[in-house]
Design a protein around this motif. Structure first.
Motif, mmCIF file in Angstrom:
data_model
loop_
_atom_site.group_PDB
_atom_site.id
_atom_site.type_symbol
_atom_site.label_atom_id
_atom_site.label_comp_id
_atom_site.label_asym_id
_atom_site.label_seq_id
_atom_site.Cartn_x
_atom_site.Cartn_y
_atom_site.Cartn_z
ATOM 1 N N LEU B 63 0.766 -1.119 -0.078
ATOM 2 C CA LEU B 63 -0.289 0.043 0.041
ATOM 3 C C LEU B 63 0.925 1.214 -0.077
ATOM 4 O O LEU B 63 2.063 1.178 0.630
ATOM 5 N N LEU B 65 0.100 5.370 0.671
ATOM 6 C CA LEU B 65 -0.902 6.142 1.255
ATOM 7 C C LEU B 65 -0.285 7.496 1.236
ATOM 8 O O LEU B 65 0.865 7.750 1.468
ATOM 9 N N PHE B 66 -1.157 8.824 0.924
ATOM 10 C CA PHE B 66 -0.572 9.920 1.301
ATOM 11 C C PHE B 66 -1.967 10.539 2.048
ATOM 12 O O PHE B 66 -2.858 10.080 2.337
ATOM 13 N N GLU B 67 -1.727 11.779 2.622
ATOM 14 C CA GLU B 67 -2.471 12.524 3.255
ATOM 15 C C GLU B 67 -2.468 12.291 4.927
ATOM 16 O O GLU B 67 -2.681 11.049 5.270
ATOM 17 N N ARG B 69 -3.633 12.660 7.662
ATOM 18 C CA ARG B 69 -4.613 12.011 8.502
ATOM 19 C C ARG B 69 -5.236 10.446 8.226
ATOM 20 O O ARG B 69 -5.499 9.875 8.781
ATOM 21 N N ALA B 70 -5.066 10.431 6.859
ATOM 22 C CA ALA B 70 -5.309 9.168 6.303
ATOM 23 C C ALA B 70 -4.351 7.855 6.653
ATOM 24 O O ALA B 70 -4.669 7.018 6.849
ATOM 25 N N ARG B 73 -4.928 7.204 10.364
ATOM 26 C CA ARG B 73 -5.912 6.275 10.545
ATOM 27 C C ARG B 73 -5.652 4.710 10.220
ATOM 28 O O ARG B 73 -5.908 3.873 10.815
ATOM 29 N N HIS B 74 -4.920 4.880 9.068
ATOM 30 C CA HIS B 74 -4.530 3.464 8.853
ATOM 31 C C HIS B 74 -3.666 2.777 9.507
ATOM 32 O O HIS B 74 -3.839 1.855 10.035
ATOM 33 N N ARG B 77 -5.568 2.139 12.877
ATOM 34 C CA ARG B 77 -6.538 0.884 12.627
ATOM 35 C C ARG B 77 -5.922 -0.421 12.713
ATOM 36 O O ARG B 77 -6.405 -1.322 13.156
ATOM 37 N N ALA B 93 -17.297 7.401 16.969
ATOM 38 C CA ALA B 93 -17.968 8.601 16.315
ATOM 39 C C ALA B 93 -17.445 9.699 17.136
ATOM 40 O O ALA B 93 -17.287 10.768 16.326
ATOM 41 N N ASP B 96 -14.083 10.532 15.988
ATOM 42 C CA ASP B 96 -14.265 11.087 14.653
ATOM 43 C C ASP B 96 -14.397 12.783 14.533
ATOM 44 O O ASP B 96 -14.161 13.320 13.871
ATOM 45 N N VAL B 97 -15.731 12.917 15.338
ATOM 46 C CA VAL B 97 -16.143 14.215 15.357
ATOM 47 C C VAL B 97 -14.978 15.068 15.705
ATOM 48 O O VAL B 97 -14.421 16.349 15.326
ATOM 49 N N TRP B 98 -13.971 14.873 16.807
ATOM 50 C CA TRP B 98 -13.024 15.463 17.132
ATOM 51 C C TRP B 98 -11.775 15.714 16.385
ATOM 52 O O TRP B 98 -10.946 16.426 16.286
ATOM 53 N N GLU B 100 -12.283 15.708 12.968
ATOM 54 C CA GLU B 100 -12.603 16.706 12.198
ATOM 55 C C GLU B 100 -12.580 18.305 12.781
ATOM 56 O O GLU B 100 -12.283 19.064 12.131
ATOM 57 N N ALA B 103 -9.043 19.181 12.165
ATOM 58 C CA ALA B 103 -8.825 19.491 10.921
ATOM 59 C C ALA B 103 -9.365 20.754 10.472
ATOM 60 O O ALA B 103 -8.857 21.530 9.790
#
Lengths: 214, 220
Positions: B63, B65-67, B69-70, B73-74, B77, B93, B96-98, B100, B103
């Motif tokens: 794999l 990946l870029f970004e 924050r992605a 997460r990867h 996870r 959830a 995820d709110v915090w 965002e 960001a």
């Protein structure tokens, strides 16, 4: 069971971003108006839902969430009916979710504000701001064009949340003189034509109260 | 098995975010240095990894990946999912709110202050005080919400530390070196939260690669 409540203005693309996800999953919801023009989003009643005072917020049973992209993740994770919007693990999907958030949105949002929202509020578009963001969005969409030449959807073969999160702003952009940014790029155009034809999205846009054209 | 590779310069708060997650998860990785000055990020071999020509890029097995924050997460996870809220929907959830919030509420304001007050002078320019003023004000309002939040839970997304907290570390590392650190100092819970974050072994390790002057030598 009390219906889901989506707080915001039905014309706001960030609110529509969530409406689009709810409709893809076939979920019932009601839009509870929060009129930015009267400052309702800064009143204690709304701040109790989103302390940052922005729309949308979603109330789903006991859960109250804000930030449209976080709300959409929650919808995609919780509700297993309908299309699988967030198949995991998908590194490519996570990348393109962030691309929407940090490359597409920062330029499409001010464009839509200047060209669509400001005129509705009686103002005029600022041509310097429009040109700057149109130029940047063009460069971003060039990357999308190459990517979509090799991928039917952003995360690969299937429609996912990565595509969905773009749709409300793509729809608004299509109503502006800068719609050509999409229309002039064959693979981006084909992708937009495909995803905007989805029945759930047709339902979503039918509910957006666009004023009649002048 | 090929080690995890991160491409970029560690002074970048975005690269640092990726490194922080790898350190927190205890994953062995190789940092492949790149030179911003030499324009390594614009070369074809890098554009093949990230068509936006930015850092970081992460390679993990097959794999790419870029970004940041992605990437974060990867990594979590796969290697430390409890930092994303584990399998619990309500917990994840909230994380995820915090995430965002970091960001879209925190970073735009804190990042603008760092750009004007730290980066501009290093490049020979002067801070745009109007931009600084506007963003200090925005950040103040955002941090007041954090102050209230941290009165109700130990960390941003609940009583367990998560990526929502960690994701703030890199830009704050630079922000706290500016005169506007007083904003944080004036909010007792935010201050305590920040100090605890910065004291984490993973954060200390990554901070060693992030000198306050971004590794620039001052031009005469």
């Amino acid at each position: 069971m009390a219906p889901r409540k989506l707080y915001g203005m039905p014309l706001s693309p960030n609110v529509v971003r969530v409406a689009a996800a709810l409709n893809e999953k076939g979920l019932d919801f009601e839009i509870v108006p929060v009129d930015l023009r009267t400052g309702a989003h800064k009143q204690p009643e709304f701040l109790a839902l989103n302390p940052f005072g922005q729309i949308p917020a979603l109330q789903d049973g006991d859960e109250v969430l804000y930030e449209s992209r976080a709300i959409n993740r929650y919808i995609a994770t919780k509700y297993t009916e309908g299309p699988e919007l967030l198949p995991t693990p998908s590194a490519k999907l996570e990348v393109w979710l962030e691309v929407e958030s940090h490359h597409f949105y920062p330029h499409v949002s001010p464009l839509v504000f200047q060209l669509l929202i400001k005129p509705m509020l009686g103002g005029a578009a600022d041509p310097v701001v429009v040109d700057k963001h149109a130029h940047e969005l063009a460069r971003v969409l060039d990357v999308y064009e190459t990517h979509l030449a090799q991928n039917k959807y952003l995360a690969g073969d299937a429609f996912t949340l990565a595509d969905l999160n773009h749709m409300s702003y793509l729809f608004c952009l299509s109503k502006t003189p800068k719609a050509d940014l999409v229309a002039s790029r064959p693979h981006v155009k084909a992708w937009w034509d495909d995803i905007s034809a989805r029945p759930a999205f047709q339902k979503t846009v039918a509910a957006i109260p666009f004023p009649p054209s002048a | 098995m090929a080690p995890v590779k991160v491409y970029g310069w560690a002074v970048s708060p975005f690269v640092a975010r990726a490194l922080l997650c790898l350190e927190e998860a205890g994953v062995e990785y190789e940092l492949v240095p790149m030179s911003r000055a030499a324009g390594d990020h614009r070369r074809p071999e890098h554009l093949a990894r990230n068509p936006f020509g930015q850092v970081p890029v992460l390679e993990d097995g097959g794999l790419t990946l870029f970004e940041s924050r992605a990437i974060a997460r990867h990594v979590l996870r796969k290697y430390k999912p409890e930092l994303l809220g584990g399998g619990d929907l309500a917990a994840s959830a909230t994380v995820d709110v915090w995430l965002e919030v970091e960001a879209h509420q925190h970073h735009p304001a804190a990042g603008a202050v760092v750009k004007e007050c730290v980066v501009s002078p290093l490049l020979g320019g002067a801070p745009d005080q109007a931009v600084v003023g506007e963003n200090v004000e925005k950040l103040r309002r955002v941090l007041e919400v954090y102050e209230a939040r941290l009165g109700r839970s130990r960390y941003l997304a609940g009583d367990l530390v998560s990526l929502a907290d960690l994701s703030h570390f890199p830009i704050m590392r630079y922000f706290m070196d500016t005169e506007h650190a007083a904003l944080v100092e004036a909010l007792p819970r935010v201050k305590a939260w920040w100090e605890e974050l910065a004291a984490r072994p993973a954060a200390r390790k990554v901070a060693e690669l992030m000198p306050p002057n971004f590794g620039f030598s001052k031009k005469p």
